[in-house]
Scaffold this active site. Structure first.
Site, PDB file in Angstrom:
ATOM      1  N   MET B  26       2.112 -10.681   5.278  1.00 34.64           N
ATOM      2  CA  MET B  26       3.038 -11.816   5.272  1.00 34.64           C
ATOM      3  C   MET B  26       3.492 -12.088   3.834  1.00 34.64           C
ATOM      4  O   MET B  26       4.037 -13.148   3.530  1.00 34.64           O
ATOM      5  CB  MET B  26       2.390 -13.048   5.890  1.00 34.64           C
ATOM      6  CG  MET B  26       2.043 -12.833   7.376  1.00 34.64           C
ATOM      7  SD  MET B  26       2.219 -14.312   8.392  1.00 34.64           S
ATOM      8  CE  MET B  26       1.052 -15.406   7.609  1.00 34.64           C
ATOM      9  N   HIS B  30      -1.788 -10.188  -2.893  1.00 40.08           N
ATOM     10  CA  HIS B  30      -2.880 -10.373  -3.844  1.00 40.08           C
ATOM     11  C   HIS B  30      -3.695  -9.075  -3.902  1.00 40.08           C
ATOM     12  O   HIS B  30      -3.320  -8.061  -3.287  1.00 40.08           O
ATOM     13  CB  HIS B  30      -3.737 -11.582  -3.456  1.00 40.08           C
ATOM     14  CG  HIS B  30      -4.195 -11.578  -2.020  1.00 40.08           C
ATOM     15  ND1 HIS B  30      -4.987 -10.588  -1.488  1.00 40.08           N
ATOM     16  CD2 HIS B  30      -3.941 -12.445  -1.003  1.00 40.08           C
ATOM     17  CE1 HIS B  30      -5.230 -10.857  -0.223  1.00 40.08           C
ATOM     18  NE2 HIS B  30      -4.594 -11.967   0.114  1.00 40.08           N
ATOM     19  N   ASP B  31      -4.811  -9.126  -4.641  1.00 39.02           N
ATOM     20  CA  ASP B  31      -5.602  -7.909  -4.841  1.00 39.02           C
ATOM     21  C   ASP B  31      -6.134  -7.315  -3.534  1.00 39.02           C
ATOM     22  O   ASP B  31      -6.377  -6.108  -3.451  1.00 39.02           O
ATOM     23  CB  ASP B  31      -6.784  -8.188  -5.775  1.00 39.02           C
ATOM     24  CG  ASP B  31      -6.386  -8.006  -7.233  1.00 39.02           C
ATOM     25  OD1 ASP B  31      -5.201  -7.670  -7.486  1.00 39.02           O
ATOM     26  OD2 ASP B  31      -7.247  -8.189  -8.103  1.00 39.02           O
ATOM     27  N   HIS B  33      -4.469  -7.190  -0.701  1.00 41.52           N
ATOM     28  CA  HIS B  33      -3.373  -6.333  -0.241  1.00 41.52           C
ATOM     29  C   HIS B  33      -3.282  -5.065  -1.090  1.00 41.52           C
ATOM     30  O   HIS B  33      -3.039  -3.968  -0.579  1.00 41.52           O
ATOM     31  CB  HIS B  33      -2.032  -7.072  -0.331  1.00 41.52           C
ATOM     32  CG  HIS B  33      -1.940  -8.296   0.529  1.00 41.52           C
ATOM     33  ND1 HIS B  33      -1.830  -9.567   0.007  1.00 41.52           N
ATOM     34  CD2 HIS B  33      -1.936  -8.458   1.872  1.00 41.52           C
ATOM     35  CE1 HIS B  33      -1.745 -10.454   0.995  1.00 41.52           C
ATOM     36  NE2 HIS B  33      -1.812  -9.803   2.137  1.00 41.52           N
TER      37      HIS B  33
END
Lengths: 282, 282
Positions: B26, B30-31, B33
């Site tokens: 979505m 961030h890390d 992902h």
């Protein structure tokens, strides 16, 4: 032609095919199915026919257990008309223990068959999505006999972003006009003749349209008059609808319009449908 | 890396790829992902990341409108970690007018998030099925942070006969223990530190398990004791469940067991989960 029961084997057999035509059926194949298979074999390198009486699309008290089955005959017919693979999975493979997923559609699945057979289109959409994902066909072939089902399937394909092309094929009829259906096997020869009344009723509405009638109510009354001559018949619905399956009152765009009928005759539920004018769809 | 909005273009870009890794998100990457994208790029020829804030999985009164978005930053992160295509469709393309289809699941979608967020998993399952059909990936990567979602997605893949491999990847945490989440951006720095209490509570239960406690109730009481120190926290649920997301009373098979928590803190709803023992999953 090969008979395959396992989804994994089916996938393996289709690896590398340039194009795959798919004809999903509930078996007990008739000439309507044969036309679908022939067309699939004209347009695709490989042709898969599935025979699966899908429990999910039958309601309580419907004819799941007595639905006609003859796999040996289905194999012959499928092969004769150009199928390469006949996929015949077990229900326990399609719906393993703990299977609870369903597709719910509004839109074209509401009303008519959707109203008379609660859960029916959810069961149809669920199995068709499963089968389309399993086979990954280039094109899938369905009869126009099940007009609303065809609209439901087109919607599933659109809404779930499948890349298959859905091909609708004309209803095949007996000389009497009766639309071919595996369920016609429930009838005696005499009952079968009398069952042609559904198509005669729709033809009467077509004739009224050809003579200039444009009010839906009057067209349907014409059809209803024909139906009254059969006292064994119980009408479920008779309607004129647009391409979204919504009732039409006055006909302005005849192209997408469709006459729909469902009725019970000698304990058998029958459906049929026709365009307003056969030429419009020739 | 290419930014693509159209499903048709996306498909065209993927024709002929030997393997496709897919990371649906979505956005506001961030890390966590980043690790998914890296793993996808190690295991596949082509990597697709999707960024789509799926309206279907948000309930009334939830944070759809304020959900954090930053496409430019997402593009950078995705590219840095090895993505080839970033798919960013419009909601009107994913859900055109008249879209009414839904997947309904029972099983793993019942209870916990399914109970607290009615319709949430139906929305998740629907969009994931759409995206998987669009991308046709070889493998799709999801974080274990959303443990129940991962179970739901595995069920969708099984029940609808998709051929994709679902890869679950470990939760990435801040040094405080807080599980990374795009929603952490709602917090001030101080609130963010305090939000680590969820992971501390689960760790306390892990420690009790390591010391020999085998009664679910006592493990959860240990976690609950930790949570009591934060008066701003409202617990939604805290549970120990088996691989089917059903509550466990006495631990016999620790392997599939999972501690789950959901709580509201400073107006933000947080979830987290851990195995009973980190080593069991190392």
């Amino acid at each position: 032609m090969e008979l395959i029961q396992s989804p994994v084997e089916l996938r393996a057999r289709l690896v590398g095919a340039a194009s795959v035509g798919f004809v999903p059926t509930m078996g007990f194949l008739h000439d309507g199915h044969a036309r679908l298979i022939e067309r699939a074999s004209q347009e695709n390198e490989r042709v898969v026919v599935s025979v699966f009486v899908n429990p999910l699309q039958f309601g309580a008290g419907e004819d799941l257990s007595r639905y006609p089955r003859d796999l040996a005959r289905d194999q012959e017919i499928a092969e004769q008309h150009g199928a390469h693979l006949l996929f015949h999975p077990q229900a326990s493979v399609m719906y393993p223990e703990g299977f609870t997923s369903r597709i719910e559609l509004g839109g074209p699945g509401e009303g008519w068959e959707g109203a008379s057979r609660p859960g029916h289109f959810s069961g149809v959409a669920t199995v068709v999505l499963k089968l389309l994902n399993l086979v990954s066909p280039t094109r899938a072939y369905f009869g126009e006999k099940d007009w609303q089902q065809l609209a439901v399937i087109r919607r599933v394909v659109r809404d779930f972003n499948l890349s298959v092309e859905i091909v609708g094929c004309p209803t095949v009829r007996e000389p009497s006009g009766l639309a071919l259906s595996s369920r016609n096997s429930y009838f005696t020869a005499e009952q079968r003749e009398r069952a042609a009344i559904l198509s005669r009723a729709l033809r009467a509405a077509q004739n009224a349209y050809a003579k200039g009638e444009r009010l839906s109510k009057r067209l349907l009354d014409t059809a209803r008059m024909v139906l009254m001559s059969e006292r064994e018949l119980t009408l479920d619905y008779l309607a004129l609808v647009d391409e979204n399956l919504r009732p039409i009152e006055v006909i302005s765009r005849p192209e997408g319009a469709r006459l729909l009928i469902a009725a019970c005759l000698f304990g058998v539920r029958l459906i049929d449908n026709m365009p307003l004018s056969e030429n419009a769809h020739a």
